[in-house]
Design a protein around this motif. Structure first.
Motif, PDB file in Angstrom:
ATOM      1  N   TRP A  22       0.820  -1.225   0.000  1.00 28.52           N
ATOM      2  CA  TRP A  22       0.000   0.000   0.000  1.00 28.52           C
ATOM      3  C   TRP A  22       0.843   1.259   0.000  1.00 28.52           C
ATOM      4  O   TRP A  22       0.425   2.287  -0.500  1.00 28.52           O
ATOM      5  CB  TRP A  22      -0.963   0.005   1.179  1.00 28.52           C
ATOM      6  N   ASN A  23       2.057   1.237   0.515  1.00 31.15           N
ATOM      7  CA  ASN A  23       2.850   2.456   0.623  1.00 31.15           C
ATOM      8  C   ASN A  23       4.034   2.503  -0.342  1.00 31.15           C
ATOM      9  O   ASN A  23       4.877   3.361  -0.218  1.00 31.15           O
ATOM     10  CB  ASN A  23       3.347   2.637   2.058  1.00 31.15           C
ATOM     11  N   ARG A  28       3.972   6.925 -10.355  1.00 33.58           N
ATOM     12  CA  ARG A  28       2.700   6.929  -9.637  1.00 33.58           C
ATOM     13  C   ARG A  28       2.958   7.358  -8.203  1.00 33.58           C
ATOM     14  O   ARG A  28       4.049   7.175  -7.687  1.00 33.58           O
ATOM     15  CB  ARG A  28       2.083   5.531  -9.592  1.00 33.58           C
ATOM     16  N   HIS A  29       1.930   7.910  -7.563  1.00 33.77           N
ATOM     17  CA  HIS A  29       2.014   8.087  -6.120  1.00 33.77           C
ATOM     18  C   HIS A  29       1.800   6.715  -5.502  1.00 33.77           C
ATOM     19  O   HIS A  29       1.083   5.882  -6.053  1.00 33.77           O
ATOM     20  CB  HIS A  29       0.907   9.012  -5.605  1.00 33.77           C
ATOM     21  N   PRO A  30       2.371   6.439  -4.334  1.00 37.85           N
ATOM     22  CA  PRO A  30       2.033   5.178  -3.663  1.00 37.85           C
ATOM     23  C   PRO A  30       0.563   5.212  -3.249  1.00 37.85           C
ATOM     24  O   PRO A  30      -0.003   6.280  -3.028  1.00 37.85           O
ATOM     25  CB  PRO A  30       2.961   5.147  -2.455  1.00 37.85           C
ATOM     26  N   ALA A  31      -0.069   4.059  -3.181  1.00 38.60           N
ATOM     27  CA  ALA A  31      -1.494   3.997  -2.833  1.00 38.60           C
ATOM     28  C   ALA A  31      -1.781   4.682  -1.503  1.00 38.60           C
ATOM     29  O   ALA A  31      -2.819   5.325  -1.341  1.00 38.60           O
ATOM     30  CB  ALA A  31      -1.958   2.544  -2.800  1.00 38.60           C
ATOM     31  N   PRO A  88      -4.273  -1.452  -4.350  1.00 37.46           N
ATOM     32  CA  PRO A  88      -3.367  -1.452  -5.503  1.00 37.46           C
ATOM     33  C   PRO A  88      -3.748  -2.531  -6.507  1.00 37.46           C
ATOM     34  O   PRO A  88      -4.010  -3.676  -6.148  1.00 37.46           O
ATOM     35  CB  PRO A  88      -2.000  -1.740  -4.869  1.00 37.46           C
ATOM     36  N   GLY A  89      -3.833  -2.126  -7.769  1.00 36.62           N
ATOM     37  CA  GLY A  89      -4.189  -3.049  -8.840  1.00 36.62           C
ATOM     38  C   GLY A  89      -5.654  -3.012  -9.227  1.00 36.62           C
ATOM     39  O   GLY A  89      -6.023  -3.490 -10.298  1.00 36.62           O
ATOM     40  N   ASP A  90      -6.519  -2.444  -8.375  1.00 40.37           N
ATOM     41  CA  ASP A  90      -7.940  -2.330  -8.725  1.00 40.37           C
ATOM     42  C   ASP A  90      -8.085  -1.437  -9.946  1.00 40.37           C
ATOM     43  O   ASP A  90      -7.393  -0.424 -10.081  1.00 40.37           O
ATOM     44  CB  ASP A  90      -8.757  -1.737  -7.571  1.00 40.37           C
ATOM     45  N   ARG A  91      -8.994  -1.802 -10.838  1.00 38.61           N
ATOM     46  CA  ARG A  91      -9.248  -0.992 -12.031  1.00 38.61           C
ATOM     47  C   ARG A  91     -10.129   0.188 -11.682  1.00 38.61           C
ATOM     48  O   ARG A  91     -11.025   0.086 -10.850  1.00 38.61           O
ATOM     49  CB  ARG A  91      -9.892  -1.843 -13.103  1.00 38.61           C
ATOM     50  N   MET A  92      -9.850   1.316 -12.341  1.00 38.74           N
ATOM     51  CA  MET A  92     -10.637   2.529 -12.111  1.00 38.74           C
ATOM     52  C   MET A  92     -10.753   3.311 -13.415  1.00 38.74           C
ATOM     53  O   MET A  92      -9.947   3.168 -14.314  1.00 38.74           O
ATOM     54  CB  MET A  92      -9.992   3.383 -11.020  1.00 38.74           C
ATOM     55  N   VAL A  94      -9.088   3.680 -18.618  1.00 40.18           N
ATOM     56  CA  VAL A  94      -9.192   2.722 -17.522  1.00 40.18           C
ATOM     57  C   VAL A  94      -7.775   2.503 -17.025  1.00 40.18           C
ATOM     58  O   VAL A  94      -6.890   2.140 -17.796  1.00 40.18           O
ATOM     59  CB  VAL A  94      -9.836   1.395 -17.969  1.00 40.18           C
ATOM     60  N   GLU A  95      -7.557   2.759 -15.747  1.00 43.84           N
ATOM     61  CA  GLU A  95      -6.239   2.651 -15.133  1.00 43.84           C
ATOM     62  C   GLU A  95      -6.303   1.683 -13.966  1.00 43.84           C
ATOM     63  O   GLU A  95      -7.381   1.330 -13.507  1.00 43.84           O
ATOM     64  CB  GLU A  95      -5.779   4.024 -14.616  1.00 43.84           C
ATOM     65  N   ARG A  96      -5.159   1.287 -13.500  1.00 45.47           N
ATOM     66  CA  ARG A  96      -5.064   0.497 -12.271  1.00 45.47           C
ATOM     67  C   ARG A  96      -4.651   1.437 -11.146  1.00 45.47           C
ATOM     68  O   ARG A  96      -3.823   2.321 -11.349  1.00 45.47           O
ATOM     69  CB  ARG A  96      -4.051  -0.622 -12.429  1.00 45.47           C
ATOM     70  N   PHE A  97      -5.256   1.262  -9.977  1.00 48.95           N
ATOM     71  CA  PHE A  97      -4.950   2.105  -8.833  1.00 48.95           C
ATOM     72  C   PHE A  97      -3.617   1.714  -8.229  1.00 48.95           C
ATOM     73  O   PHE A  97      -3.366   0.526  -8.047  1.00 48.95           O
ATOM     74  CB  PHE A  97      -6.056   1.974  -7.776  1.00 48.95           C
ATOM     75  N   PRO A  98      -2.774   2.651  -7.900  1.00 52.64           N
ATOM     76  CA  PRO A  98      -2.872   4.082  -8.156  1.00 52.64           C
ATOM     77  C   PRO A  98      -2.574   4.395  -9.624  1.00 52.64           C
ATOM     78  O   PRO A  98      -1.733   3.735 -10.238  1.00 52.64           O
ATOM     79  CB  PRO A  98      -1.818   4.687  -7.232  1.00 52.64           C
TER      80      PRO A  98
END
Length: 81
Positions: free
Chosen positions: A4-5, A12-15, A29-33, A46-50
């Motif tokens: 997560w950090n 990317r910024h860290p989650a 991290p890795g969730d689609r958005m 469509v990106e992956r978080f973050p």
């Protein structure tokens, strides 16, 4: 898998950078958005978080404006001309 950090591959910024307390759903991290785009050839991405902070595209670069809640985030197109 990214912690997560820790930043994911690419710029990317860290989650853990994002305060998700105001969001209905917390992303991992890795969730689609979905991120809308202003200008350029794309209407949305469509990106992956973050999400990536910059994305090269024909004729320019999309730069992430990630201020405020996620539904207000946008990729702003900056032409290379």
């Amino acid at each position: 898998m990214t912690r997560w950090n820790e930043p994911a591959d690419g710029a990317r910024h860290p989650a853990g950078y994002y305060d998700q307390r105001v969001e209905l759903v917390e992303l991992r991290p890795g969730d689609r958005m979905f991120v809308e785009c202003d200008g350029g050839p794309c209407r949305s991405r469509v990106e992956r978080f973050p999400p990536r902070l910059e994305i090269e595209e024909r004729g320019g670069v999309y730069v992430l404006d990630d201020v405020g809640p996620r539904h207000e985030w946008r990729y702003r197109f900056v032409p290379t001309t």
